[in-house]
Design a protein around this motif. Structure first.
Motif, PDB file in Angstrom:
ATOM      1  N   ARG A  31       0.831  -1.212   0.000  1.00  0.00           N
ATOM      2  CA  ARG A  31       0.000   0.000   0.000  1.00  0.00           C
ATOM      3  C   ARG A  31       0.865   1.262   0.000  1.00  0.00           C
ATOM      4  NH1 ARG A  31      -4.319   1.298   4.651  1.00  0.00           N
ATOM      5  NH2 ARG A  31      -2.360   1.884   5.649  1.00  0.00           N
ATOM      6  N   ALA A  32       2.021   1.200   0.701  1.00  0.00           N
ATOM      7  CA  ALA A  32       2.946   2.335   0.668  1.00  0.00           C
ATOM      8  C   ALA A  32       3.554   2.494  -0.717  1.00  0.00           C
ATOM      9  CB  ALA A  32       4.037   2.150   1.724  1.00  0.00           C
ATOM     10  N   LEU A  33       3.849   1.389  -1.373  1.00  0.00           N
ATOM     11  CA  LEU A  33       4.497   1.452  -2.689  1.00  0.00           C
ATOM     12  C   LEU A  33       3.581   2.006  -3.773  1.00  0.00           C
ATOM     13  CD1 LEU A  33       6.523  -1.883  -2.766  1.00  0.00           C
ATOM     14  CD2 LEU A  33       7.451   0.440  -2.653  1.00  0.00           C
ATOM     15  N   VAL A  34       2.275   1.669  -3.726  1.00  0.00           N
ATOM     16  CA  VAL A  34       1.395   2.149  -4.797  1.00  0.00           C
ATOM     17  C   VAL A  34       1.143   3.658  -4.693  1.00  0.00           C
ATOM     18  CG1 VAL A  34       0.275  -0.071  -5.181  1.00  0.00           C
ATOM     19  CG2 VAL A  34      -0.728   1.550  -3.534  1.00  0.00           C
ATOM     20  N   LEU A  35       1.622   4.282  -3.620  1.00  0.00           N
ATOM     21  CA  LEU A  35       1.652   5.742  -3.568  1.00  0.00           C
ATOM     22  C   LEU A  35       2.778   6.288  -4.448  1.00  0.00           C
ATOM     23  CD1 LEU A  35       1.152   6.308   0.262  1.00  0.00           C
ATOM     24  CD2 LEU A  35      -0.474   6.898  -1.525  1.00  0.00           C
ATOM     25  N   ASN A  36       3.658   5.389  -4.895  1.00  0.00           N
ATOM     26  CA  ASN A  36       4.822   5.730  -5.712  1.00  0.00           C
ATOM     27  C   ASN A  36       5.678   6.819  -5.058  1.00  0.00           C
ATOM     28  OD1 ASN A  36       4.987   4.172  -8.384  1.00  0.00           O
ATOM     29  ND2 ASN A  36       2.793   4.614  -8.153  1.00  0.00           N
ATOM     30  N   PRO A  37       6.190   6.501  -3.860  1.00  0.00           N
ATOM     31  CA  PRO A  37       6.990   7.477  -3.125  1.00  0.00           C
ATOM     32  C   PRO A  37       8.424   7.544  -3.649  1.00  0.00           C
ATOM     33  CG  PRO A  37       6.936   5.423  -1.911  1.00  0.00           C
ATOM     34  CD  PRO A  37       6.067   5.224  -3.135  1.00  0.00           C
ATOM     35  N   SER A  38       9.139   8.584  -3.218  1.00  0.00           N
ATOM     36  CA  SER A  38      10.579   8.660  -3.485  1.00  0.00           C
ATOM     37  C   SER A  38      11.383   8.150  -2.302  1.00  0.00           C
ATOM     38  CB  SER A  38      10.986  10.101  -3.801  1.00  0.00           C
ATOM     39  OG  SER A  38      10.636  10.979  -2.737  1.00  0.00           O
ATOM     40  N   LEU A  39      10.720   8.073  -1.117  1.00  0.00           N
ATOM     41  CA  LEU A  39      11.367   7.577   0.101  1.00  0.00           C
ATOM     42  C   LEU A  39      10.392   6.679   0.841  1.00  0.00           C
ATOM     43  CD1 LEU A  39      13.711   7.599   2.179  1.00  0.00           C
ATOM     44  CD2 LEU A  39      12.631   9.616   3.203  1.00  0.00           C
ATOM     45  N   LEU A  40      10.821   5.453   1.132  1.00  0.00           N
ATOM     46  CA  LEU A  40       9.997   4.484   1.851  1.00  0.00           C
ATOM     47  C   LEU A  40      10.504   4.355   3.279  1.00  0.00           C
ATOM     48  CD1 LEU A  40       7.719   2.319   1.608  1.00  0.00           C
ATOM     49  CD2 LEU A  40       9.516   0.673   1.023  1.00  0.00           C
ATOM     50  N   LEU A  41       9.605   4.506   4.261  1.00  0.00           N
ATOM     51  CA  LEU A  41       9.942   4.384   5.674  1.00  0.00           C
ATOM     52  C   LEU A  41       9.316   3.102   6.212  1.00  0.00           C
ATOM     53  CD1 LEU A  41       9.102   8.050   6.773  1.00  0.00           C
ATOM     54  CD2 LEU A  41      11.285   7.164   5.920  1.00  0.00           C
ATOM     55  N   LEU A  42      10.158   2.201   6.720  1.00  0.00           N
ATOM     56  CA  LEU A  42       9.697   0.913   7.250  1.00  0.00           C
ATOM     57  C   LEU A  42      10.058   0.842   8.726  1.00  0.00           C
ATOM     58  CD1 LEU A  42      11.063  -1.254   4.322  1.00  0.00           C
ATOM     59  CD2 LEU A  42       8.651  -0.908   4.801  1.00  0.00           C
ATOM     60  N   ASP A  43       9.048   0.786   9.582  1.00  0.00           N
ATOM     61  CA  ASP A  43       9.274   0.784  11.026  1.00  0.00           C
ATOM     62  C   ASP A  43       9.083  -0.624  11.582  1.00  0.00           C
ATOM     63  OD1 ASP A  43       9.707   1.477  13.635  1.00  0.00           O
ATOM     64  OD2 ASP A  43       8.052   2.905  13.783  1.00  0.00           O
ATOM     65  N   GLU A  44      10.191  -1.277  11.905  1.00  0.00           N
ATOM     66  CA  GLU A  44      10.192  -2.644  12.451  1.00  0.00           C
ATOM     67  C   GLU A  44       9.388  -3.609  11.573  1.00  0.00           C
ATOM     68  OE1 GLU A  44      11.953  -3.519  14.980  1.00  0.00           O
ATOM     69  OE2 GLU A  44      12.103  -1.915  16.460  1.00  0.00           O
ATOM     70  N   PRO A  45       9.735  -3.737  10.302  1.00  0.00           N
ATOM     71  CA  PRO A  45       8.911  -4.554   9.400  1.00  0.00           C
ATOM     72  C   PRO A  45       8.897  -6.036   9.718  1.00  0.00           C
ATOM     73  CG  PRO A  45      10.960  -3.911   8.321  1.00  0.00           C
ATOM     74  CD  PRO A  45      10.885  -3.133   9.600  1.00  0.00           C
ATOM     75  N   THR A  46       9.920  -6.559  10.426  1.00  0.00           N
ATOM     76  CA  THR A  46       9.972  -8.004  10.686  1.00  0.00           C
ATOM     77  C   THR A  46       9.478  -8.383  12.077  1.00  0.00           C
ATOM     78  OG1 THR A  46      12.240  -7.993  11.573  1.00  0.00           O
ATOM     79  CG2 THR A  46      11.990  -8.142   9.180  1.00  0.00           C
ATOM     80  N   GLU A  47       9.044  -7.404  12.855  1.00  0.00           N
ATOM     81  CA  GLU A  47       8.689  -7.667  14.255  1.00  0.00           C
ATOM     82  C   GLU A  47       7.529  -8.659  14.367  1.00  0.00           C
ATOM     83  OE1 GLU A  47       7.725  -5.154  18.335  1.00  0.00           O
ATOM     84  OE2 GLU A  47       7.265  -4.274  16.398  1.00  0.00           O
TER      85      GLU A  47
END
Length: 234
Positions: free
Chosen positions: A144-160
């Motif tokens: 869902r973050a990617l389909v915004l087509n950002p220039s910077l992706l912020l991932l907060d504890e993605p594997t938790e």
């Protein structure tokens, strides 16, 4: 490539409480930054400050030459920030496909490309968000973050809290996003051995301040620093 994100002398927190003190860091276009530190050191506060949901007391945040200080979270998202919070925040009453199409903006990333990267989501595109496992919800949050087509992706504890096999699948997707697609990212992670191999730079926070800033390769080669700052020598 040029500087994408520039944070200078940042103080920020919640209300009058200052959590981050004099934080400075930068990312070049196409770089991935591993943001490391023990629990409670300010990592999530820094991500939240970039997104615009904390109180900024001092300093500046510039993305692609645009000063973000006074912009709302919505304006920052429109300006190129894609955010995957710890809580994931997917729409649980919508299907997987509806989650992806509801927020999509024109660009390289669309729902079909998300399904190619995460086949589990393709198999469950008609399932409600509430019917997904924790790992599938995390993949959907990334999509869902990617389909915004950002220039910077912020991932907060993605594997938790995810099973090892899901962690492997998720990190394979993140590696593709950053290495093959060249999308800049900041990844908050408790386990440096998972993230440093797919990062360009590494910043360690302690008590809201930057205590280490180097290439990821340099930090991987300094187990004594990993042990002292993070309590892990891997």
């Amino acid at each position: 490539m040029g500087k994408l994100l520039d944070v200078e002398n940042l103080d920020a927190g919640y209300g009058e409480a200052v959590v981050l003190r004099d934080v400075s860091l930068s990312i070049e276009a196409g770089e991935t930054l591993a943001l490391l530190g023990r629990n409670g050191t300010g990592k999530t506060t820094l991500i939240n400050t970039l997104v615009g949901v904390t109180r900024q007391h001092k300093g500046s945040i510039t993305l692609s030459g645009t000063l973000l200080n006074k912009l709302s979270p919505h304006e920052r998202a429109a300006g190129g920030i894609g955010w995957v919070p710890q809580e994931r925040n997917i729409f649980k009453s919508l299907t997987v496909h509806e989650n992806l199409t509801a927020v999509a903006r024109p660009g390289n990333w669309n729902p079909e490309r998300i399904y190619e990267m995460f086949p589990r989501l393709a198999e469950r595109k008609t399932n409600m968000g509430s019917q997904l496992s924790g790992g599938e919800q995390q993949m959907l949050a990334v999509g869902r973050a990617l389909v915004l087509n950002p220039s910077l992706l912020l991932l907060d504890e993605p594997t938790e809290g995810l099973a090892p096999i899901i962690v492997e699948e998720l990190l394979r997707g993140v590696r593709h996003i950053t290495r093959n697609e060249g999308l800049s990212a900041i990844i908050v992670e408790q386990h440096p051995h998972l993230i440093l191999p797919i990062s360009d730079r590494a910043v360690v926070l302690d008590r809201g301040a930057v205590v280490h800033n180097s290439t990821a390769q340099e930090l991987r080669g300094q187990p004594e620093i990993l042990d002292r700052l993070l309590g892990v020598a891997r």
